[in-house]
Design a protein around this motif. Structure first.
Motif, PDB file in Angstrom:
ATOM      1  N   PHE A  73       0.822  -1.201   0.000  1.00 16.69           N
ATOM      2  CA  PHE A  73       0.000   0.000   0.000  1.00 16.69           C
ATOM      3  C   PHE A  73       0.863   1.260   0.000  1.00 16.69           C
ATOM      4  N   LEU A  74       1.969   1.217   0.744  1.00 14.99           N
ATOM      5  CA  LEU A  74       2.853   2.379   0.785  1.00 14.99           C
ATOM      6  C   LEU A  74       3.520   2.599  -0.574  1.00 14.99           C
ATOM      7  N   VAL A  75       3.874   1.525  -1.270  1.00 14.80           N
ATOM      8  CA  VAL A  75       4.444   1.658  -2.614  1.00 14.80           C
ATOM      9  C   VAL A  75       3.430   2.314  -3.541  1.00 14.80           C
ATOM     10  N   ASP A  76       2.151   1.894  -3.434  1.00 11.61           N
ATOM     11  CA  ASP A  76       1.107   2.503  -4.258  1.00 11.61           C
ATOM     12  C   ASP A  76       0.958   3.985  -3.950  1.00 11.61           C
ATOM     13  N   LEU A  90      -0.824  12.287 -19.072  1.00 11.61           N
ATOM     14  CA  LEU A  90      -1.798  11.198 -19.090  1.00 11.61           C
ATOM     15  C   LEU A  90      -1.540  10.333 -17.872  1.00 11.61           C
ATOM     16  N   LEU A  91      -2.568  10.179 -17.022  1.00  9.74           N
ATOM     17  CA  LEU A  91      -2.453   9.405 -15.789  1.00  9.74           C
ATOM     18  C   LEU A  91      -3.276   8.132 -15.902  1.00  9.74           C
ATOM     19  N   LEU A  92      -2.700   7.036 -15.463  1.00 11.99           N
ATOM     20  CA  LEU A  92      -3.401   5.760 -15.417  1.00 11.99           C
ATOM     21  C   LEU A  92      -3.458   5.282 -13.976  1.00 11.99           C
ATOM     22  N   LEU A  93      -4.663   5.068 -13.460  1.00 15.01           N
ATOM     23  CA  LEU A  93      -4.863   4.610 -12.078  1.00 15.01           C
ATOM     24  C   LEU A  93      -5.668   3.323 -12.122  1.00 15.01           C
ATOM     25  N   ASP A  94      -5.051   2.240 -11.743  1.00 15.87           N
ATOM     26  CA  ASP A  94      -5.738   0.950 -11.773  1.00 15.87           C
ATOM     27  C   ASP A  94      -5.900   0.437 -10.346  1.00 15.87           C
ATOM     28  N   GLU A  95      -7.136   0.529  -9.836  1.00 16.17           N
ATOM     29  CA  GLU A  95      -7.491   0.012  -8.512  1.00 16.17           C
ATOM     30  C   GLU A  95      -6.641   0.647  -7.411  1.00 16.17           C
ATOM     31  N   PHE A  96      -6.490   1.942  -7.479  1.00 17.88           N
ATOM     32  CA  PHE A  96      -5.772   2.644  -6.412  1.00 17.88           C
ATOM     33  C   PHE A  96      -6.585   2.578  -5.120  1.00 17.88           C
ATOM     34  N   GLY A  97      -5.905   2.309  -4.001  1.00 16.08           N
ATOM     35  CA  GLY A  97      -6.549   2.250  -2.702  1.00 16.08           C
ATOM     36  C   GLY A  97      -6.949   0.863  -2.255  1.00 16.08           C
ATOM     37  N   LYS A  98      -6.631  -0.159  -3.045  1.00 13.51           N
ATOM     38  CA  LYS A  98      -7.097  -1.507  -2.720  1.00 13.51           C
ATOM     39  C   LYS A  98      -6.302  -2.147  -1.584  1.00 13.51           C
ATOM     40  N   GLY A  99      -5.203  -1.542  -1.176  1.00  6.80           N
ATOM     41  CA  GLY A  99      -4.350  -2.175  -0.168  1.00  6.80           C
ATOM     42  C   GLY A  99      -4.744  -1.883   1.263  1.00  6.80           C
ATOM     43  N   THR A 103      -8.427  -0.737   4.045  1.00  7.30           N
ATOM     44  CA  THR A 103      -9.841  -1.038   4.232  1.00  7.30           C
ATOM     45  C   THR A 103     -10.668  -0.403   3.124  1.00  7.30           C
ATOM     46  N   ALA A 104     -11.858  -0.956   2.924  1.00  8.98           N
ATOM     47  CA  ALA A 104     -12.727  -0.448   1.865  1.00  8.98           C
ATOM     48  C   ALA A 104     -13.081   1.013   2.106  1.00  8.98           C
ATOM     49  N   GLU A 105     -13.320   1.388   3.370  1.00 11.13           N
ATOM     50  CA  GLU A 105     -13.685   2.772   3.672  1.00 11.13           C
ATOM     51  C   GLU A 105     -12.542   3.722   3.356  1.00 11.13           C
ATOM     52  N   SER A 106     -11.338   3.387   3.856  1.00 13.73           N
ATOM     53  CA  SER A 106     -10.186   4.268   3.617  1.00 13.73           C
ATOM     54  C   SER A 106      -9.792   4.275   2.149  1.00 13.73           C
ATOM     55  N   HIS A 133     -13.068  -0.818  -8.323  1.00 17.19           N
ATOM     56  CA  HIS A 133     -14.204  -1.641  -7.875  1.00 17.19           C
ATOM     57  C   HIS A 133     -14.870  -1.012  -6.655  1.00 17.19           C
ATOM     58  N   PHE A 134     -14.495   0.231  -6.347  1.00 15.81           N
ATOM     59  CA  PHE A 134     -15.122   0.942  -5.224  1.00 15.81           C
ATOM     60  C   PHE A 134     -16.434   1.570  -5.712  1.00 15.81           C
ATOM     61  N   HIS A 135     -17.487   0.771  -5.818  1.00 14.16           N
ATOM     62  CA  HIS A 135     -18.771   1.293  -6.293  1.00 14.16           C
ATOM     63  C   HIS A 135     -19.398   2.255  -5.278  1.00 14.16           C
TER      64      HIS A 135
END
Length: 867
Positions: free
Chosen positions: A664-667, A683-692, A694-697, A724-726
Motif C-alpha cells: 500500500f505504501l508503494v502505491d 496522461l495518468l493511469l490509475l488501476d485500482e488505487f486504494g485496494k491495499g 480497508t474499503a472505507e479508507s 471496484h469501489f462502487h
C-alpha cells in the motif's frame, strides 16, 4: 556512471560511454528521488556506478539491491549483480571541482579561444580570460552549468577515468593515454522529450527484461549481458531491426519519445515512404543490405588499437577487414537504393543519405583494403595475410626468403659433408626460425637431453644448442652463424614490414573515420525507421494525426502485445480532452471542433467485472499515445493524439524483500509522484488505487485523489482510472460533471448455466455508463475455487444486497446447531439437578457415580457422550 541525490530528492547523474568516448550529463531532476534513479538505470544500463559517501540511505539500499557482490565462497549460488557499486569521498562530487575537471578536458576543438592568456601556470577555470574559463564558456553552449549535482557527478567520472588511465600506464600499456579518453561532452535535457518513469516503462511492458536462461552466464563476472529483452514493445520492435546500429537507434527512440511535432511528423513521413507499394522491392533489398553491416564503432576501435605480433599473427582479425570492405560496398548500394525510392522529396533522412554519403570515398577505402589484404590466403592460413604487390619491400623480402628456403636442402648436404659418416643419419634437416635464424635439427638423445651428434670430432668445434623439442635438438655451427650474418632475420623483417603495411592501411582508413561513423549513424536511423515500417505493415498499424491540442481521440484502438496472444482482439475507442490552460486551446494546423473538445471528458472511470479487460484497455490507450510520440504508427483504425509531456501510472506494485515498504505504501508513493509531476498535458493511469487498505479508507482516498485532479480546472490532466469501489459513486463521494465519464466492459450473464464458466461471457467491448457489479464470485467460480466457498460467498452477497445486518445474519445458527445447543442445555440442567451422595473415607462407590452420570446423559442423541 556517477549518481548523486541531495536531501530534497534532487537527482544528478553523469556517465561515460567508452565505445563513443563521450561524457554525458543529465539535467538535475527536482524531487526525482529513487524513482528517477530507477529510470536512469533502465535507460543507461551501466556496468559501474559510483556514489558519494554522503548519499542517502534509501539510495544506497536501492542500488545495493542489484549490485555485484564479491563473494569469495566457491560454493555460493547467489546471482551476481548487473553493475559494480563503489563509494567515493564526497569531495569528488563537489560542484567547483567538477567545473575545474570539465575545463581540463581537451576536446580537440578547432575553434580558437577568444582570449589567449599567456601564463607559466594554468589559471583556475573561474579566472576570467583563462584558457579553462574559455573552455567552460564554450561548454555552457551545450551543457547546463546550473545542474550542480550533475556537474559534480561529471567531475567524479572524470577523476575515475584519470585513475584508470594511470593504472593502464603503470602496466606499460602504450594504449593507456588512448583508453578512457573523452572526445565529446553532451547533455541530455528534458526539452522536447516525454517523461516516462521506470514504473510506467515496466507497467506498460515497454521494457521488460528477464534473466539469461544460462545460470552460469548470470553468475559470471564478465561483459556478457545477464538479462535479455522479454515480451515487450521494445523487444517486439527491436526484433524487426536488421543491424546493431538500427537496434541501438530504435532503443534510443523508444526510451526518449519526443514532443517535437516536427520530428514526429518527419518520422511518420519517412515510414510512409517506406510503406509505399511501389517501393516494396527496394525496401526489401535495403533490409538485406543492412543485415550485412556490423557495428562500425567496434571495427574502428580495433583499427585504433594498432597492430602487433601475437603468436606470429597480425592482431587485427581478417573478419574486421572484411566487415569494413562490406560496409563500403553496402554504403554504395544503400545510397543507390535510396535514390531509387519514390516519394522521398522533402523527407530529411533520405535527403541526408543522398547528400552526405560519399560513395567514392568509401569505395576508395574498400579499394585500399582489397589491394592490401589477401582474403583467400588469409582464410586458408587462419590469419591476416598481405597481398602480393601491396609493398615492394615486402615482396622483395618474401622473394629472398623463398630463395633461402630453396637453399635449405643444400645446406643440409653441406653440413653432412663435414661430419663423420656415422653421424649423418642423425641430422634431420636445416631450417630457419624467427628470432633464431638458421638452425640444424638433430635427433634428440632422451638419456642426455641433447642431440645424438652435436659437432663431436669436427674441425670447427662443437655446435651450440639453441633449444630442444620432444624429439629434436636445434644447433648452430659456424655455417649457420655465417648465414645469419649474411641474410639476417628474414622472418622478423617480413613480420615488421607486414605490420608497417597494416599500420599504413589503418592510418589511411582512420582518415575517413568521421565519414564512416556519420554514415553508420544514418544507416542506423534508416534501419530503425525500416523496423517501424515493418511493424506497421505486419501488425496493421496506422499513422496517427499529431496535434498541438490537448486531446486523445482513438478509433478502434488495440493493445500491440495483447492482440498477438489471442485469436481475435476487440478494438475500442477513447476520447479525452485535457485542460485548455489559462490561455485557452492552442492553435493547431489541424482543424478541431471546439464544441466537441468541450463536451469530451478529461477523466474516464472504468468499472465492471474482474477479468473483463479494463486494465488492458487503459494500457492500450497509453501505449498508443506513447508510440505516437516515438514517430511510430499505432495499432488503431484512426487516431488523433495531442502532445503529451508525460505518462504517469499507478498500475503495478513493484515489491521486493529488500524494500521494507508495504504494498500500500508503494502505491501511495507512485500516486504522490503523479500528483507532484502531472501537468495538463499529462496522461495518468490509475488501476485500482486504494485496494491495499480497508474499503472505507481506500474508497475515500480514491475519491479524494480524483477530486484533486478535477479541481485543477483548466490545468487538469487526462486521467484513466479503473476501480471496484462502487460506494464512491453510490454515496456521492465524487461530484458529477461533464469532465467525468463512466464506462464499463460489456459482459453477458446466464445464471441458469450449470457450468460456472458458462455463466459469464466477456465481450471485451467498451460501453458508456457505470458497471453495477464486479462479479467477483463468478470469477472465483471459473477459477476452481471450492464450491462451498462459492456458496458461502453468494449467501453473503445476497445479504448485502438486501441491506441486512451482516453481523446478526452471520451469527444465526443452523437447525443442526440449534438442536445440538438444546441437547447441551438439557444435559447441563440434569447435571446441575443431580444429587451426589456422600461417601465415607475408604468406602467409595465409583460405580454408582458412573450410573448417575449415565442417567444424566441418557437423552436422545447423547448416548455416544458416555465413555
Amino acid at each position: 556512471m556517477a549518481i548523486d541525490v541531495d536531501k530534497d530528492g534532487k537527482v544528478g547523474c553523469a556517465y561515460y560511454i567508452a565505445m563513443d568516448e563521450t561524457l554525458v550529463l543529465e539535467e538535475d531532476v527536482s524531487m526525482g528521488g529513487v524513482e528517477a534513479v530507477d529510470t536512469l538505470l533502465l535507460h543507461i544500463q551501466p556496468t559501474s556506478i559510483i556514489i558519494p559517501n554522503r548519499a542517502p540511505g534509501d539510495l544506497i539500499e536501492f542500488l545495493e539491491r542489484d549490485a555485484h557482490r564479491f563473494d569469495d565462497n566457491e560454493g555460493s549460488s547467489s546471482e551476481q549483480g548487473s553493475y559494480v557499486l563503489r563509494h567515493l569521498v564526497s569531495a569528488q562530487f563537489d560542484y567547483e571541482a567538477g567545473k575545474e575537471a570539465l575545463a581540463k578536458v581537451d576536446l580537440e576543438s578547432s575553434r580558437p579561444d577568444p582570449v589567449q592568456v599567456l601564463s607559466l601556470e594554468e589559471e583556475p577555470a573561474h579566472c576570467i580570460g583563462s584558457s579553462g574559463h574559455n573552455k567552460l564558456m564554450r561548454l555552457a553552449e551545450s551543457i547546463n552549468l546550473d545542474s550542480c549535482l550533475s556537474i559534480g557527478c561529471a567531475g567524479a567520472v572524470l577523476n575515475d577515468l584519470e585513475r584508470r588511465r594511470s593504472s593502464e600506464e603503470s602496466l606499460s600499456d602504450e594504449r593507456g593515454p588512448v583508453l578512457f579518453r573523452v572526445m565529446n561532452i553532451e547533455m541530455n535535457t528534458s526539452t522536447d522529450t516525454m517523461l516516462v518513469g521506470a514504473d510506467s516503462l515496466t507497467s506498460l511492458q515497454i521494457l521488460h527484461s528477464e534473466l539469461h536462461p544460462n545460470p552460469q552466464v548470470r553468475s559470471s563476472n564478465n561483459s556478457e549481458p545477464k538479462a535479455k529483452e522479454s515480451f515487450s514493445v521494445s523487444g517486439l520492435l527491436q526484433a524487426l531491426a536488421s543491424s546493431a546500429q538500427g537496434k541501438k537507434k530504435l532503443r534510443q527512440m523508444l526510451l526518449r519519445p519526443s514532443t517535437d511535432l516536427g520530428l514526429i511528423q518527419e518520422r511518420q513521413m519517412s515510414i510512409g515512404v517506406l510503406l509505399r507499394q511501389d517501393n516494396g522491392e527496394i525496401v526489401k533489398n535495403m533490409r538485406r543490405q543492412l543485415r550485412k553491416l556490423k557495428d562500425t564503432k567496434t571495427l574502428l576501435l580495433h583499427v585504433k588499437k594498432g597492430v602487433d605480433r601475437v603468436r606470429g599473427q597480425l592482431s587485427i582479425r581478417i573478419g574486421d577487414w572484411k566487415a569494413l570492405l562490406r560496409f563500403a560496398m553496402v554504403s554504395a548500394q544503400l545510397r543507390q537504393a535510396t535514390h531509387a525510392l519514390a516519394g522521398t522529396s522533402g523527407v530529411a533522412i533520405f535527403s541526408r543519405i543522398c547528400n552526405e554519403i560519399d560513395v567514392r570515398r568509401f569505395l576508395f577505402v574498400g579499394d585500399m583494403i582489397i589491394r592490401t589484404i589477401d582474403f583467400q590466403l588469409s582464410k586458408e592460413n587462419g590469419h591476416t595475410e598481405i597481398l602480393q604487390g601491396a609493398s615492394d619491400c615486402l615482396d622483395e623480402l618474401r622473394r629472398e626468403f623463398a630463395q633461402v628456403c630453396q637453399m635449405l636442402p643444400e645446406l643440409k648436404d653441406s653440413v653432412v659433408q663435414g661430419i663423420p659418416r656415422a653421424a649423418v643419419e642423425h641430422i634431420h634437416h636445416c631450417t630457419i626460425m624467427p628470432q633464431l635464424g638458421f638452425l640444424i635439427a638433430v635427433r634428440l638423445d632422451p638419456e642426455t637431453a641433447e642431440g645424438v651428434y652435436h659437432g663431436q670430432h669436427n674441425r670447427g668445434g662443437e655446435w651450440v644448442m639453441c633449444f630442444a623439442s620432444e624429439d629434436m635438438a636445434y644447433y648452430k655451427n659456424q655455417l649457420m652463424l655465417d648465414l645469419d650474418s649474411q641474410y639476417g632475420d628474414l622472418l622478423s623483417q617480413i613480420a615488421d614490414e607486414e605490420i608497417e603495411v597494416i599500420m599504413e592501411l589503418s592510418a589511411a582508413v582512420l582518415e575517413h573515420e568521421e565519414a564512416i561513423l556519420s554514415a553508420s549513424r544514418l544507416f542506423g536511423e534508416l534501419d530503425s525507421l525500416l523496423a517501424l515500417a515493418l511493424a506497421a505493415e505486419k501488425y496493421n498499424w496506422v499513422a496517427p494525426s499529431m496535434t498541438a491540442s490537448n486531446v486523445i481521440n482513438i478509433i478502434g484502438g488495440r493493445h500491440p502485445l495483447q492482440e498477438l496472444l489471442v485469436p481475435s482482439y476487440i478494438p475500442n475507442d477513447c476520447t479525452m480532452v485535457g485542460g485548455c490552460g489559462t490561455g485557452g486551446f492552442e492553435e493547431d494546423s489541424t482543424p478541431t471542433n471546439e464544441d466537441e473538445q468541450g463536451a469530451a471528458p478529461s477523466m474516464m472511470i472504468l468499472t465492471g467485472p474482474n477479468n473483463s479487460g479494463k486494465s488492458v484497455y487503459m494500457k492500450q490507450v497509453a501505449l498508443i499515445v506513447y508510440l505516437a510520440h516515438t514517430g511510430s504508427y499505432v495499432p488503431a483504425t484512426r487516431a488523433t493524439i495531442g502532445v503529451t509531456d508525460r505518462i504517469l501510472t499507478r498500475i503495478a506494485t513493484r515489491e521486493t524483500v529488500v524494500n521494507d515498504e508495504s504494498a500500500f505504501l508503494v502505491d501511495l508513493k507512485q500516486a504522490a509522484f503523479s500528483t507532484n509531476f502531472a501537468t495538463r498535458r499529462s496522461l495518468l493511469l490509475l488501476d485500482e488505487f486504494g485496494k491495499g487498505t480497508t474499503a472505507e479508507s481506500g474508497s475515500a482516498l480514491f475519491a479524494a485523489y480524483l477530486t484533486y485532479f478535477l479541481d485543477l480546472g483548466a490545468e487538469r490532466p487526462k486521467v484513466l482510472a479503473g476501480t471496484h469501489f462502487h460506494e464512491v459513486f453510490e454515496n456521492g463521494l465524487l461530484r458529477p460533471g461533464n469532465d467525468v465519464a463512466f464506462a464499463h466492459m460489456d459482459v453477458r450473464l446466464d445464471p441458469q448455466a450449470e457450468d460456472p464458466e458458462d455463466q459469464v461471457t466477456f465481450l471485451y467491448r467498451l460501453l458508456p455508463g457505470r458497471g453495477r457489479a464486479s462479479l467477483g464470485v463468478l470469477c472465483a467460480a471459473t477459477n476452481d475455487v471450492p464450491r462451498d466457498v462459492i456458496e458461502r460467498a453468494e449467501a453473503i452477497v445476497a445479504l448485502q444486497e438486501r441491506n441486512e445486518d451482516l453481523v446478526a445474519a452471520c451469527s444465526e445458527l443452523t437447525e443442526e446447531d440449534q438442536r445440538g445447543l438444546e441437547q447441551a442445555e438439557l444435559v447441563a440442567r440434569r447435571f446441575l439437578a443431580m444429587q451426589v451422595p456422600t461417601f465415607s473415607h475408604g468406602n467409595q462407590d465409583g460405580g454408582s457415580i458412573r450410573d448417575m452420570l449415565k442417567e444424566v446423559l441418557a437423552t436422545e442423541g447423547t448416548e455416544d457422550l458416555v465413555s
